[in-house]
Write a protein that holds these residues in place. Structure first.
Motif, PDB file in Angstrom:
ATOM      1  N   UNK A   5       0.968  -1.014   0.128  1.00 29.12           N
ATOM      2  CA  UNK A   5       0.059  -0.074   0.075  1.00 29.12           C
ATOM      3  C   UNK A   5       1.106   0.982   0.111  1.00 29.12           C
ATOM      4  N   UNK A   6       0.278   2.007  -0.086  1.00 28.93           N
ATOM      5  CA  UNK A   6       1.519   3.216  -0.085  1.00 28.93           C
ATOM      6  C   UNK A   6       1.950   3.883   0.894  1.00 28.93           C
ATOM      7  N   UNK A   7       1.580   3.538   2.260  1.00 27.85           N
ATOM      8  CA  UNK A   7       2.839   3.163   3.391  1.00 27.85           C
ATOM      9  C   UNK A   7       3.173   1.996   4.204  1.00 27.85           C
ATOM     10  N   UNK A   8       2.606   1.159   4.030  1.00 27.49           N
ATOM     11  CA  UNK A   8       2.527  -0.392   4.492  1.00 27.49           C
ATOM     12  C   UNK A   8       2.879  -2.393   3.126  1.00 27.49           C
ATOM     13  N   UNK A   9       3.514  -2.148   4.085  1.00 23.85           N
ATOM     14  CA  UNK A   9       3.508  -3.687   3.091  1.00 23.85           C
ATOM     15  C   UNK A   9       3.703  -4.568   3.819  1.00 23.85           C
ATOM     16  N   UNK A  10       2.970  -6.141   2.812  1.00 28.62           N
ATOM     17  CA  UNK A  10       2.478  -6.745   3.887  1.00 28.62           C
ATOM     18  C   UNK A  10       3.452  -8.222   2.798  1.00 28.62           C
ATOM     19  N   UNK A  11       4.395  -8.860   3.778  1.00 23.54           N
ATOM     20  CA  UNK A  11       4.778 -10.492   3.579  1.00 23.54           C
ATOM     21  C   UNK A  11       3.619 -11.638   4.085  1.00 23.54           C
ATOM     22  N   UNK A  12       3.308 -12.169   3.185  1.00 19.42           N
ATOM     23  CA  UNK A  12       2.306 -13.514   3.993  1.00 19.42           C
ATOM     24  C   UNK A  12       3.643 -14.600   3.339  1.00 19.42           C
ATOM     25  N   UNK A  13       3.559 -16.025   3.755  1.00 15.71           N
ATOM     26  CA  UNK A  13       4.404 -16.985   3.466  1.00 15.71           C
ATOM     27  C   UNK A  13       3.676 -18.413   3.987  1.00 15.71           C
ATOM     28  N   UNK A  14       3.876 -19.710   2.831  1.00 11.71           N
ATOM     29  CA  UNK A  14       3.631 -20.695   4.118  1.00 11.71           C
ATOM     30  C   UNK A  14       5.062 -21.614   3.847  1.00 11.71           C
ATOM     31  N   UNK A  15       4.424 -22.061   4.611  1.00  9.61           N
ATOM     32  CA  UNK A  15       5.753 -23.418   5.571  1.00  9.61           C
ATOM     33  C   UNK A  15       5.503 -24.743   5.560  1.00  9.61           C
ATOM     34  N   UNK A  16       5.836 -25.629   4.508  1.00  8.48           N
ATOM     35  CA  UNK A  16       5.712 -26.808   4.860  1.00  8.48           C
ATOM     36  C   UNK A  16       6.023 -27.219   6.173  1.00  8.48           C
ATOM     37  N   UNK A  17       5.409 -27.423   6.857  1.00  3.48           N
ATOM     38  CA  UNK A  17       6.776 -28.322   7.995  1.00  3.48           C
ATOM     39  C   UNK A  17       5.860 -29.674   7.994  1.00  3.48           C
ATOM     40  N   UNK A  18       5.102 -30.285   8.534  1.00  2.95           N
ATOM     41  CA  UNK A  18       4.305 -31.478   8.893  1.00  2.95           C
ATOM     42  C   UNK A  18       3.621 -32.368   7.800  1.00  2.95           C
ATOM     43  N   UNK A  34       9.348 -29.446   5.969  1.00  2.20           N
ATOM     44  CA  UNK A  34      11.018 -29.336   7.295  1.00  2.20           C
ATOM     45  C   UNK A  34      11.281 -30.330   8.198  1.00  2.20           C
ATOM     46  N   UNK A  35      10.736 -31.291   8.325  1.00  5.70           N
ATOM     47  CA  UNK A  35      10.387 -32.421   9.795  1.00  5.70           C
ATOM     48  C   UNK A  35      11.030 -33.441   8.672  1.00  5.70           C
ATOM     49  N   UNK A  36      10.876 -33.454   7.478  1.00  2.00           N
ATOM     50  CA  UNK A  36      12.199 -34.449   6.715  1.00  2.00           C
ATOM     51  C   UNK A  36      13.585 -33.644   6.746  1.00  2.00           C
ATOM     52  N   UNK A  37      14.004 -32.750   6.411  1.00  2.15           N
ATOM     53  CA  UNK A  37      15.378 -32.572   7.059  1.00  2.15           C
ATOM     54  C   UNK A  37      15.799 -32.158   8.730  1.00  2.15           C
ATOM     55  N   UNK A  38      15.289 -32.314   9.900  1.00  4.38           N
ATOM     56  CA  UNK A  38      15.431 -33.001  11.154  1.00  4.38           C
ATOM     57  C   UNK A  38      16.494 -34.193  11.024  1.00  4.38           C
ATOM     58  N   UNK A  39      16.831 -34.573  12.275  1.00  4.40           N
ATOM     59  CA  UNK A  39      17.676 -35.220  12.626  1.00  4.40           C
ATOM     60  C   UNK A  39      16.929 -36.015  14.209  1.00  4.40           C
ATOM     61  N   UNK A  40      16.226 -34.905  14.467  1.00  5.46           N
ATOM     62  CA  UNK A  40      15.545 -35.961  15.818  1.00  5.46           C
ATOM     63  C   UNK A  40      14.089 -34.676  15.579  1.00  5.46           C
ATOM     64  N   UNK A  41      13.268 -35.326  16.946  1.00  7.68           N
ATOM     65  CA  UNK A  41      11.546 -34.495  16.879  1.00  7.68           C
ATOM     66  C   UNK A  41      11.492 -33.489  16.246  1.00  7.68           C
ATOM     67  N   UNK A  42      10.010 -34.097  15.557  1.00  3.52           N
ATOM     68  CA  UNK A  42       9.532 -32.217  15.221  1.00  3.52           C
ATOM     69  C   UNK A  42       8.579 -31.648  15.541  1.00  3.52           C
ATOM     70  N   UNK A  43       8.966 -30.224  15.740  1.00  2.00           N
ATOM     71  CA  UNK A  43       7.509 -29.871  16.802  1.00  2.00           C
ATOM     72  C   UNK A  43       7.191 -28.747  15.853  1.00  2.00           C
ATOM     73  N   UNK A  44       5.426 -28.505  16.267  1.00  2.00           N
ATOM     74  CA  UNK A  44       5.033 -26.790  15.072  1.00  2.00           C
ATOM     75  C   UNK A  44       5.640 -25.994  16.396  1.00  2.00           C
TER      76      UNK A  44
END
Length: 469
Positions: A224-237, A271-281
């Motif tokens: 917008x004139x004075x504001x910026x919105x950046x939103x994204x997804x993140x495939x966790x599990x 993302x969970x596939x890249x972790x060696x330990x347990x995953x937590x959102x």
């Protein structure tokens, strides 16, 4: 009697008096005062988590924060949606989604019930921002950052999330040239890992054995004139990482030439596939909040209050220059502006009539000379279908089945007369059948019964445009 509306100053004095702590310390607010504290000029730092999984609610809260928060404030909003396909403002649902699959998995009877299995009750949503089509579910975290436009860059917040992922163990997370977050892979590990953990949004077949990064996060932006919105997804599990194509692969794609923004198809992973330990959102959420607080120097107080916020109830905590807490569907009931945005996002007009101009054609044209897949052998070999739509409304049509040039011309004229001005999303199977019955019956030299040809052409058209049977 309507309750007295509190000004921001009146509200702040009231909650401070109720707390034994000093003015500079934290205070607890009822959610009914969200508008006052979110819009308050001193609320420079704001962090919210949504308890709602309704994509229409979450996108409406997000839009409200973009419109109403102070111009110099920094806002982080985190939410998880139930299964849905979300397309960009300038995209084409008939091109970017499989509307037939969405209709089958997201019937009106299911729309108000919670999903009991990962792939049930899939909604179709159009958002306000640009960008491509994405699939959301309970294993996908959505992050949104709203900031002053003069500090915004397209990689600023993607890098923030990548750092957060690296801190929890996804050390190979990085931002690529398309502003996406990806998991890089070494050639020796790529084939096994991609086979075991990755889904796909139509990757080229010959790239299946070439080492490449797996996309875990895409971004969209609104300025917008004075504001910026950046939103994204993140495939966790996501449990649906293998099934994305069922909803993002349109059967009409080979036949459509569209204006607007097309999605870029990429191999995807969790993302969970890249972790060696347990995953937590929760660990991911906490890490993103940490990185946001570092980036915008929110201070220890707002950081501590954010992490201490209740996760079961909608509640805010407020300080001199910050707001933090959990929000949800109560805001739709209590704040008319959010209710208005939600109603608009849910409307069929916004979902379909915002679509840029496009042409569907079963044969090559001068404007679109691509080869087309062969039509089903059950159709008359001379069948030709061309439909041009603007803002979701049919403006030009040419449908014929006859091999006789004069009869085909009459059929084309009749189809134009019957379909001109029709909204494409309002055409159900019976409507298509009625039109095609009139068009096909002009040809009295058919070898097959007219009813059979009508049924076959109706099946073809309805399948390509996602009309449920």
């Amino acid at each position: 009697m309507r309750p007295t509306r509190l000004s921001p100053c009146m509200f702040y004095r009231r909650i401070v008096c109720q707390s034994p702590r000093s003015r500079s310390q934290r205070a607890i607010s009822s959610l009914s005062h969200f508008a006052e504290v979110a819009n308050r000029s001193s609320s420079k730092h704001q962090i919210y988590r949504s308890l709602s999984q309704d994509p229409f609610v979450n996108l409406s809260i997000e839009q409200y924060l973009l419109q109403k928060t102070p111009e110099d404030s920094n806002v982080l909003f985190l939410y998880v949606n139930r299964p849905c396909v979300v397309i960009g403002r300038n995209q084409n649902p008939w091109l970017e989604t499989n509307l037939g699959s969405l209709a089958k998995h997201g019937s009106p009877e299911q729309a108000t019930t919670s999903s009991t299995t990962p792939i049930d009750n899939v909604l179709y949503v159009r958002r306000h921002s640009g960008g491509g089509a994405v699939f959301h579910d309970g294993g996908n975290l959505n992050y949104s950052v709203i900031c002053p436009r003069d500090v915004f860059t397209r990689d600023r917040h993607a890098e923030m999330v990548a750092r957060a992922l690296q801190r929890i163990g996804a050390v190979n997370a990085k931002v690529n040239e398309r502003h996406d977050i990806v998991l890089t892979q070494q050639p020796k590990e790529k084939a096994a890992r991609q086979t075991a953990t990755a889904g796909s949004q139509d990757p080229p077949p010959d790239e299946a054995v070439i080492p490449q990064a797996l996309k875990i996060s895409g971004s969209a932006f609104k300025l917008t004139r004075s504001r910026a919105l950046h939103h994204g997804t993140c495939l966790l599990d996501s449990p649906n990482v293998h099934n994305l194509g069922a909803f993002l692969r349109s059967p009409a794609r080979p036949y459509i030439l569209a204006k607007g923004v097309g999605s870029v198809r990429s191999p995807v992973g969790n993302v969970s596939s890249a972790l060696s330990g347990p995953f937590s959102i929760e660990a991911v959420i906490s890490s993103i909040i940490d990185e946001f607080s570092r980036l915008y120097q929110t201070g220890d107080k707002v950081l501590a209050q954010t992490k201490d916020s209740p996760q079961q109830d909608e509640q805010l905590r407020v300080g001199d220059d910050w707001v933090a807490g959990t929000v949800g569907e109560a805001l739709v009931r209590e704040i008319p502006d959010i209710q208005t945005i939600t109603s608009m996002l849910q409307s069929l007009d916004f979902k379909f009539l915002q679509t840029p101009e496009f042409t569907f054609s079963t044969f090559p044209t001068e404007a679109d000379p691509r080869d087309r897949p062969p039509l089903p052998s059950s159709l008359p070999h001379s069948t030709k279908i061309s439909i041009r739509a603007k803002k979701g409304s049919i403006v030009e049509t040419s449908i014929s089945t006859s091999s006789d040039a004069e009869i085909a011309k009459q059929q084309e004229s009749q189809s134009q007369q019957l379909l001109n001005g029709k909204n494409l999303h309002e055409m159900d199977r019976q409507a298509w059948n009625d039109v095609l019955q009139t068009v096909v019956s002009i040809d009295d030299g058919l070898l097959e019964p007219t009813e059979q040809v009508v049924e076959l052409v109706t099946d073809f058209v309805c399948h390509k445009f996602g009309v449920s049977v």
